[in-house]
Design a protein around this motif. Structure first.
Motif, PDB file in Angstrom:
ATOM      1  N   HIS A 156       0.790  -1.235   0.000  1.00  0.00           N
ATOM      2  CA  HIS A 156       0.000   0.000   0.000  1.00  0.00           C
ATOM      3  C   HIS A 156       0.824   1.288   0.000  1.00  0.00           C
ATOM      4  O   HIS A 156       0.497   2.191  -0.766  1.00  0.00           O
ATOM      5  CB  HIS A 156      -0.988  -0.008   1.164  1.00  0.00           C
ATOM      6  CG  HIS A 156      -1.949   1.127   1.144  1.00  0.00           C
ATOM      7  ND1 HIS A 156      -2.861   1.305   0.128  1.00  0.00           N
ATOM      8  CD2 HIS A 156      -2.131   2.150   2.003  1.00  0.00           C
ATOM      9  CE1 HIS A 156      -3.563   2.402   0.367  1.00  0.00           C
ATOM     10  NE2 HIS A 156      -3.141   2.917   1.498  1.00  0.00           N
ATOM     11  N   GLU A 195      -7.323   2.718   6.503  1.00  0.00           N
ATOM     12  CA  GLU A 195      -6.639   2.151   5.339  1.00  0.00           C
ATOM     13  C   GLU A 195      -6.835   0.644   5.272  1.00  0.00           C
ATOM     14  O   GLU A 195      -7.085   0.089   4.201  1.00  0.00           O
ATOM     15  CB  GLU A 195      -5.147   2.470   5.377  1.00  0.00           C
ATOM     16  CG  GLU A 195      -4.813   3.893   5.032  1.00  0.00           C
ATOM     17  CD  GLU A 195      -3.335   4.186   5.142  1.00  0.00           C
ATOM     18  OE1 GLU A 195      -2.529   3.253   5.364  1.00  0.00           O
ATOM     19  OE2 GLU A 195      -2.962   5.358   5.002  1.00  0.00           O
ATOM     20  N   SER A 205     -10.326  -0.178   4.102  1.00  0.00           N
ATOM     21  CA  SER A 205     -10.506   0.055   2.669  1.00  0.00           C
ATOM     22  C   SER A 205      -9.746  -0.969   1.829  1.00  0.00           C
ATOM     23  O   SER A 205     -10.227  -1.392   0.774  1.00  0.00           O
ATOM     24  CB  SER A 205     -10.096   1.483   2.290  1.00  0.00           C
ATOM     25  OG  SER A 205      -8.724   1.675   2.489  1.00  0.00           O
ATOM     26  N   LEU A 206      -8.566  -1.398   2.284  1.00  0.00           N
ATOM     27  CA  LEU A 206      -7.821  -2.434   1.563  1.00  0.00           C
ATOM     28  C   LEU A 206      -8.579  -3.757   1.569  1.00  0.00           C
ATOM     29  O   LEU A 206      -8.641  -4.455   0.548  1.00  0.00           O
ATOM     30  CB  LEU A 206      -6.434  -2.627   2.179  1.00  0.00           C
ATOM     31  CG  LEU A 206      -5.420  -1.528   1.923  1.00  0.00           C
ATOM     32  CD1 LEU A 206      -4.180  -1.747   2.777  1.00  0.00           C
ATOM     33  CD2 LEU A 206      -5.045  -1.476   0.462  1.00  0.00           C
ATOM     34  N   ALA A 228     -11.860  -4.078   1.981  1.00  0.00           N
ATOM     35  CA  ALA A 228     -13.084  -3.885   1.200  1.00  0.00           C
ATOM     36  C   ALA A 228     -12.800  -3.990  -0.291  1.00  0.00           C
ATOM     37  O   ALA A 228     -13.630  -4.502  -1.049  1.00  0.00           O
ATOM     38  CB  ALA A 228     -13.705  -2.536   1.524  1.00  0.00           C
ATOM     39  N   ALA A 229     -11.647  -3.522  -0.721  1.00  0.00           N
ATOM     40  CA  ALA A 229     -11.285  -3.619  -2.135  1.00  0.00           C
ATOM     41  C   ALA A 229     -11.092  -5.067  -2.572  1.00  0.00           C
ATOM     42  O   ALA A 229     -11.283  -5.401  -3.735  1.00  0.00           O
ATOM     43  CB  ALA A 229     -10.010  -2.824  -2.401  1.00  0.00           C
ATOM     44  N   ARG A 230     -10.735  -5.938  -1.638  1.00  0.00           N
ATOM     45  CA  ARG A 230     -10.549  -7.362  -1.935  1.00  0.00           C
ATOM     46  C   ARG A 230     -11.849  -8.155  -1.869  1.00  0.00           C
ATOM     47  O   ARG A 230     -11.895  -9.298  -2.305  1.00  0.00           O
ATOM     48  CB  ARG A 230      -9.570  -7.979  -0.936  1.00  0.00           C
ATOM     49  CG  ARG A 230      -8.204  -7.413  -1.000  1.00  0.00           C
ATOM     50  CD  ARG A 230      -7.386  -8.335  -1.798  1.00  0.00           C
ATOM     51  NE  ARG A 230      -6.015  -7.832  -1.829  1.00  0.00           N
ATOM     52  CZ  ARG A 230      -5.139  -8.286  -2.672  1.00  0.00           C
ATOM     53  NH1 ARG A 230      -5.470  -9.237  -3.499  1.00  0.00           N
ATOM     54  NH2 ARG A 230      -3.934  -7.806  -2.686  1.00  0.00           N
ATOM     55  N   ARG A 237     -17.475  -8.534  -5.361  1.00  0.00           N
ATOM     56  CA  ARG A 237     -18.376  -7.454  -5.742  1.00  0.00           C
ATOM     57  C   ARG A 237     -19.799  -7.687  -5.237  1.00  0.00           C
ATOM     58  O   ARG A 237     -20.455  -6.768  -4.764  1.00  0.00           O
ATOM     59  CB  ARG A 237     -18.367  -7.316  -7.245  1.00  0.00           C
ATOM     60  CG  ARG A 237     -18.941  -6.035  -7.730  1.00  0.00           C
ATOM     61  CD  ARG A 237     -18.671  -5.912  -9.185  1.00  0.00           C
ATOM     62  NE  ARG A 237     -17.453  -5.134  -9.328  1.00  0.00           N
ATOM     63  CZ  ARG A 237     -17.196  -4.396 -10.370  1.00  0.00           C
ATOM     64  NH1 ARG A 237     -18.021  -4.393 -11.384  1.00  0.00           N
ATOM     65  NH2 ARG A 237     -16.093  -3.688 -10.442  1.00  0.00           N
ATOM     66  N   THR A 277     -19.983  -6.890  -1.521  1.00  0.00           N
ATOM     67  CA  THR A 277     -19.855  -5.460  -1.278  1.00  0.00           C
ATOM     68  C   THR A 277     -21.164  -4.747  -1.605  1.00  0.00           C
ATOM     69  O   THR A 277     -21.627  -3.902  -0.841  1.00  0.00           O
ATOM     70  CB  THR A 277     -18.711  -4.874  -2.121  1.00  0.00           C
ATOM     71  OG1 THR A 277     -17.533  -5.621  -1.865  1.00  0.00           O
ATOM     72  CG2 THR A 277     -18.471  -3.425  -1.797  1.00  0.00           C
TER      73      THR A 277
END
Length: 85
Positions: free
Chosen positions: A16, A66, A69-70, A72-74, A77, A80
């Motif tokens: 990151h 952070e 959010s990291l 959540a990005a993984r 879909r 989420t």
């Protein structure tokens, strides 16, 4: 917390700072992962963790955000979209 979980989160954090152009972190990624997990899992107060680790409370708050959010990005879909309401 399992070692695998800490290693996974530390690996996410290790990549990151390069992505956001940050020159360094005050603690190694594994230690940051342990602090964030302590905040999230055991509901540790930020002030208590900050005092014990020598890191400002605002930095711990930023690391927590952070990490969320990291992760959540993984997330897949569909998951989420389902819980983002």
């Amino acid at each position: 917390m399992s070692t695998g979980t800490i290693v996974y989160l530390a690996d996410l954090l290790r990549c990151h700072p390069k992505a956001i152009g940050s020159p360094f972190r005050s603690l190694p990624p594994g230690r940051i992962a342990v602090l964030v997990l302590a905040m999230l899992r055991h509901d540790q107060r930020l002030l208590d963790l900050a005092g014990g680790s020598g890191v400002p409370e605002s930095t711990l708050r930023r690391w927590r955000d952070e990490m969320i959010s990291l992760l959540a990005a993984r997330a897949p879909r569909a998951w989420t979209a389902r819980f983002a309401r």
